[in-house]
Design a protein around this motif. Structure first.
Motif, mmCIF file in Angstrom:
data_model
loop_
_atom_site.group_PDB
_atom_site.id
_atom_site.type_symbol
_atom_site.label_atom_id
_atom_site.label_comp_id
_atom_site.label_asym_id
_atom_site.label_seq_id
_atom_site.Cartn_x
_atom_site.Cartn_y
_atom_site.Cartn_z
ATOM 1 N N ASN A 1 0.754 -1.212 -0.203
ATOM 2 C CA ASN A 1 -0.064 0.068 0.082
ATOM 3 C C ASN A 1 0.848 1.206 0.090
ATOM 4 O O ASN A 1 1.914 1.110 0.551
ATOM 5 C CB ASN A 1 -0.725 0.100 1.334
ATOM 6 C CG ASN A 1 -1.742 -1.229 1.489
ATOM 7 O OD1 ASN A 1 -2.535 -1.503 0.429
ATOM 8 N ND2 ASN A 1 -1.809 -1.945 2.402
ATOM 9 N N ASN B 1 0.148 -3.056 8.642
ATOM 10 C CA ASN B 1 1.429 -2.856 8.220
ATOM 11 C C ASN B 1 2.685 -3.780 8.715
ATOM 12 O O ASN B 1 3.915 -3.470 8.532
ATOM 13 C CB ASN B 1 2.099 -1.201 8.217
ATOM 14 C CG ASN B 1 1.133 -0.550 7.154
ATOM 15 O OD1 ASN B 1 0.668 -0.840 6.293
ATOM 16 N ND2 ASN B 1 0.906 0.658 7.899
ATOM 17 N N TRP B 2 1.986 -4.995 9.383
ATOM 18 C CA TRP B 2 2.804 -6.084 9.986
ATOM 19 C C TRP B 2 3.769 -5.444 10.949
ATOM 20 O O TRP B 2 4.772 -5.825 11.202
ATOM 21 C CB TRP B 2 3.605 -6.729 8.913
ATOM 22 C CG TRP B 2 4.064 -8.042 9.212
ATOM 23 C CD1 TRP B 2 4.893 -8.769 9.282
ATOM 24 C CD2 TRP B 2 2.916 -9.210 9.261
ATOM 25 N NE1 TRP B 2 4.849 -10.048 9.797
ATOM 26 C CE2 TRP B 2 3.364 -10.224 9.737
ATOM 27 C CE3 TRP B 2 1.407 -9.074 9.170
ATOM 28 C CZ2 TRP B 2 2.603 -11.359 10.002
ATOM 29 C CZ3 TRP B 2 0.759 -10.223 9.386
ATOM 30 C CH2 TRP B 2 1.293 -11.436 9.656
ATOM 31 N N ASN B 3 3.123 -4.295 11.788
ATOM 32 C CA ASN B 3 3.968 -3.714 12.800
ATOM 33 C C ASN B 3 3.698 -4.632 13.921
ATOM 34 O O ASN B 3 2.557 -5.124 14.084
ATOM 35 C CB ASN B 3 3.755 -2.345 12.954
ATOM 36 C CG ASN B 3 4.498 -1.432 11.846
ATOM 37 O OD1 ASN B 3 5.428 -1.817 11.515
ATOM 38 N ND2 ASN B 3 3.711 -0.214 11.657
ATOM 39 N N LYS C 1 4.190 0.154 1.887
ATOM 40 C CA LYS C 1 4.300 -0.918 2.900
ATOM 41 C C LYS C 1 3.539 -2.179 2.722
ATOM 42 O O LYS C 1 2.370 -1.982 2.084
ATOM 43 C CB LYS C 1 3.849 -0.060 4.240
ATOM 44 C CG LYS C 1 4.307 -0.777 5.507
ATOM 45 C CD LYS C 1 5.584 -0.822 5.902
ATOM 46 C CE LYS C 1 5.543 -1.804 7.239
ATOM 47 N NZ LYS C 1 7.109 -1.842 7.502
ATOM 48 N N CYS C 2 4.121 -3.124 2.661
ATOM 49 C CA CYS C 2 3.629 -4.338 2.270
ATOM 50 C C CYS C 2 2.764 -4.897 3.612
ATOM 51 O O CYS C 2 3.682 -5.032 4.772
ATOM 52 C CB CYS C 2 4.549 -5.526 1.799
ATOM 53 S SG CYS C 2 4.021 -7.083 1.076
ATOM 54 N N PRO C 3 1.623 -5.281 3.430
ATOM 55 C CA PRO C 3 0.845 -5.755 4.583
ATOM 56 C C PRO C 3 1.108 -7.271 4.947
ATOM 57 O O PRO C 3 0.718 -7.673 6.064
ATOM 58 C CB PRO C 3 -0.546 -5.755 4.195
ATOM 59 C CG PRO C 3 -0.608 -5.698 2.764
ATOM 60 C CD PRO C 3 0.578 -5.385 2.421
ATOM 61 N N CYS C 4 2.093 -7.957 4.106
ATOM 62 C CA CYS C 4 2.108 -9.498 4.300
ATOM 63 C C CYS C 4 3.267 -9.701 5.421
ATOM 64 O O CYS C 4 3.079 -10.435 6.421
ATOM 65 C CB CYS C 4 2.555 -10.182 3.065
ATOM 66 S SG CYS C 4 0.878 -10.307 2.010
ATOM 67 N N HIS C 5 4.469 -9.062 4.968
ATOM 68 C CA HIS C 5 5.527 -9.298 5.935
ATOM 69 C C HIS C 5 6.225 -8.054 6.415
ATOM 70 O O HIS C 5 7.691 -7.993 6.778
ATOM 71 C CB HIS C 5 6.565 -10.378 5.345
ATOM 72 C CG HIS C 5 5.877 -11.515 4.937
ATOM 73 N ND1 HIS C 5 5.282 -11.766 3.646
ATOM 74 C CD2 HIS C 5 5.604 -12.533 5.364
ATOM 75 C CE1 HIS C 5 5.141 -13.007 3.370
ATOM 76 N NE2 HIS C 5 4.907 -13.435 4.792
ATOM 77 N N GLY C 6 5.642 -6.781 6.121
ATOM 78 C CA GLY C 6 6.301 -5.445 6.523
ATOM 79 C C GLY C 6 7.503 -4.964 5.738
ATOM 80 O O GLY C 6 7.872 -4.014 6.081
ATOM 81 N N ASN D 1 -5.233 -5.470 5.287
ATOM 82 C CA ASN D 1 -3.959 -4.810 6.009
ATOM 83 C C ASN D 1 -4.248 -5.121 7.572
ATOM 84 O O ASN D 1 -5.038 -4.462 8.195
ATOM 85 C CB ASN D 1 -3.763 -3.455 5.902
ATOM 86 C CG ASN D 1 -2.334 -2.741 6.242
ATOM 87 O OD1 ASN D 1 -1.622 -3.686 6.764
ATOM 88 N ND2 ASN D 1 -2.277 -1.564 6.285
ATOM 89 N N PRO D 2 -3.522 -6.000 8.257
ATOM 90 C CA PRO D 2 -2.861 -6.989 8.005
ATOM 91 C C PRO D 2 -3.319 -8.015 7.076
ATOM 92 O O PRO D 2 -4.065 -8.348 7.201
ATOM 93 C CB PRO D 2 -1.990 -7.446 9.347
ATOM 94 C CG PRO D 2 -3.088 -7.252 10.019
ATOM 95 C CD PRO D 2 -3.995 -6.044 9.682
ATOM 96 N N SER D 3 -2.204 -8.589 6.238
ATOM 97 C CA SER D 3 -2.556 -9.800 5.474
ATOM 98 C C SER D 3 -2.071 -11.181 6.181
ATOM 99 O O SER D 3 -0.934 -11.192 6.015
ATOM 100 C CB SER D 3 -2.014 -9.423 4.154
ATOM 101 O OG SER D 3 -3.010 -10.195 3.119
#
Lengths: 211, 359
Positions: free
Chosen positions: A142, B242-244, A151-156, B157-159
């Motif tokens: 995104n 955002n995988w934070n 920023k990728c939502p799968c592995h950051g 988000n998160p996936s």
């Protein structure tokens, strides 16, 4: 094996009439000879049961194997053919994306993300096109305007506006596509040509549209 | 209450949480006699129930825990805890029995025989009915967590992977896909299959014991409880947008800013330590990382064989020992890599982005 049985009675009957014939079939004889009275009666049927010759067995096996290989090959060919559809519902790899003046300097244009899977970025010097596929495992990142990063939502994984990877596990920058100006002054994007930073391809003038 | 929440948030920071779980794991095994007492277990369970009940009043905690996807993980944490405790309790009892020169619990039990019909079938029938009832109630109470149709432009988000793959997904944060997705999972399967071949020690076959199999039990439980279950826990409850990372009671803020500029070892070595530029030759550039990796995989086993694991080496012989130590080091590489990432922002030891090869 059924082919074998059809052929063998003839061969067996022939052999039974000449018991002392020094042929290959004579090897089997001793089993039948001790039976005194039944020799002429049983002889035609007995070879039918045991009439599998070495040659016949191997030719039958060979035929079976060839059939199997042929069928497997045909199946494999059909499966491979299935992977290449007759009609592909994909957008053309090359498309026009409006005039450069439509793009704000310092902004990431997300309009073509859905249809073509690209971001178009305009900066002071010109424009470039980024692929929306994360270089780690292929998710769609995104664009976070507030943080100025993808920023990728799968592995950051995180990428700067330029596409350079700087956080998370992504091992290499986002890929760029070819960009140029068409005759009518519109931006022309060619997705069939990829430019990878780690291979030094971003220096290629086709990867960047100078304005 | 707020300070309590902040303390929990601090403790569930994965860096702290992982250290804490390793400390708890070690304490549990060192003071095994204390922890396997029923009264201690009941006290621990009661404390957990109180903690869980109080936490339910927090809306952020409630949001995560009550999510239909996450309900089985809460159950799993409870079940894993209970069955680990049960196994270790029987092991301790058996150790005491064997010390006193008596037969183990399992051997005593096998002397008693019952009929398959009706005794066993009766129990199985009951178990089937109870499971069915449980599943029906569950499916009535909680709707399947279905989402909107997939849309390539809108990645959730998160996936998150299914809960049982969250450990793998967490591994993928620290490793290149081919290691975290292919090599390490493959080694888990192949390694577990290889265990009976490099470890033909018959002790512990058919009965629980702790004293006779300390290394084997510790290694397995470390891999399972810390590197599998804890990573699933982290992936489920602590990974947000955002995988934070987010604390247990922290709001999942999409705009949470976390500066994580990751650096490869080559940059540390050439740019930061030697104050120069990175060599253009990829092989020379990655030489430090290659040396470290080779040292870890090829130099460490003989050193360990001569020092810490001298007894194992003598018992197992070179082939079995080397297979064992290879699997052991591969397992240990995950927490090492996680610690390096968290402490030094180290991305890859060896990075050949040109050839899609990164360690």
């Amino acid at each position: 094996m059924s082919d074998e049985k059809q052929e063998s009675p003839g061969a067996g009957a022939e052999a039974s009439e000449t018991p002392a014939a020094p042929e290959a079939t004579a090897v089997k004889r001793p089993k039948l000879v001790p039976v005194k009275k039944a020799v002429p009666v049983k002889a035609p049927s007995a070879p039918a049961d045991e009439g599998v010759t070495r040659r016949g067995l191997f030719s039958a096996l060979g035929l079976g194997w060839l059939t199997f290989v042929g069928a497997s090959g045909a199946f494999l060919a059909a499966s491979t053919r299935f992977l290449f559809p007759n009609v592909r519902y994909e957008p053309p790899s090359s498309f026009r994306a409006g005039l450069p003046s439509d793009y704000a300097v310092g902004a990431v244009e997300e309009r073509f993300k859905a249809q073509y899977g690209v971001w178009i970025v305009r900066n002071q010097e010109g424009m470039y096109v980024l692929s929306t596929v994360c270089t780690h495992l292929g998710c769609t990142p995104n664009w976070l305007a507030a943080e100025q990063k993808f920023k990728c939502p799968c592995h950051g994984s995180g990428f700067r506006m330029s596409g350079i990877n700087f956080e998370g596990p992504a091992p290499r920058p986002l890929e760029r596509y070819a960009i140029s100006l068409a005759d009518d002054g519109q931006v022309l994007i060619d997705k069939s040509r990829l430019f990878q930073e780690e291979k030094g391809q971003w220096k290629d003038p086709a990867s960047f549209l100078r304005l | 209450m707020e300070t309590f929440k902040e303390i929990v948030n601090f403790l569930t920071n994965p860096k702290i949480l992982l250290i804490l779980s390793v400390v708890m794991f070690a304490a549990g095994l060192i003071f095994i006699r204390f922890f396997t007492k029923p009264i201690v277990a009941i006290a621990g369970a009661a404390a957990s129930v109180v903690f869980f009940g109080l936490s339910m009043t927090d809306e952020n905690f409630m949001l995560i825990v009550a999510k239909a996807d996450n309900v089985p993980i809460v159950m799993m944490v409870v079940l894993v805890g209970f069955f680990t405790w049960l196994g270790m309790r029987r092991a301790v009892i058996n150790d005491q029995l064997m010390e006193a020169g008596q037969e183990t619990m399992e051997r005593r039990e096998t002397k008693q025989k019952v009929f398959v019909w009706p005794d066993l079938v009766y129990i199985e029938f009951l178990a089937i009915i109870l499971c069915t009832v449980g599943l029906i109630i569950w499916s009535i109470l909680l709707d399947a967590p279905l989402e909107e149709p997939a849309n390539p432009t809108r990645t959730p988000n998160p996936s998150k992977a299914p809960w049982y793959f969250l450990g793998l997904q967490e591994m993928l944060v620290y490793y290149d896909p081919w290691i975290a997705g292919v090599l390490l999972p493959g080694l888990i399967i192949v390694g577990l299959m290889a265990v009976p071949y490099f470890d033909p020690n018959p002790k512990g076959n058919g009965y629980y014991t702790w004293k006779e199999r300390k290394f084997a039990i510790t290694t397995f439980l470390f891999g399972f409880l810390i590197l599998w279950v804890t990573l699933i826990f982290i992936g489920t409850f602590l990974r947000g947008p955002n995988w934070n990372f987010f604390g247990l009671f922290e709001r999942w803020d999409v705009a949470k800013l976390e500066a994580l500029v990751n650096v490869d070892l080559s940059e540390y070595f050439w740019v930061i330590w030697l104050d120069g530029g990175r060599p253009t030759n990829p092989l020379l550039r990655e030489l430090p990382g290659l040396i470290v990796t080779a040292g870890y995989l090829f130099l460490l086993p003989p050193i360990l064989a001569k020092t810490v694991f001298r007894k194992f080496y003598a018992e197992m012989g070179p082939i079995r020992f080397n297979v064992m130590i290879f699997l052991f080091l591969m397992m240990a590489s995950l927490p090492i890599k996680m610690a390096l990432r968290w402490m030094f922002n180290l991305k890859y030891l060896v990075a050949f982005p040109e050839y899609f090869f990164n360690i």
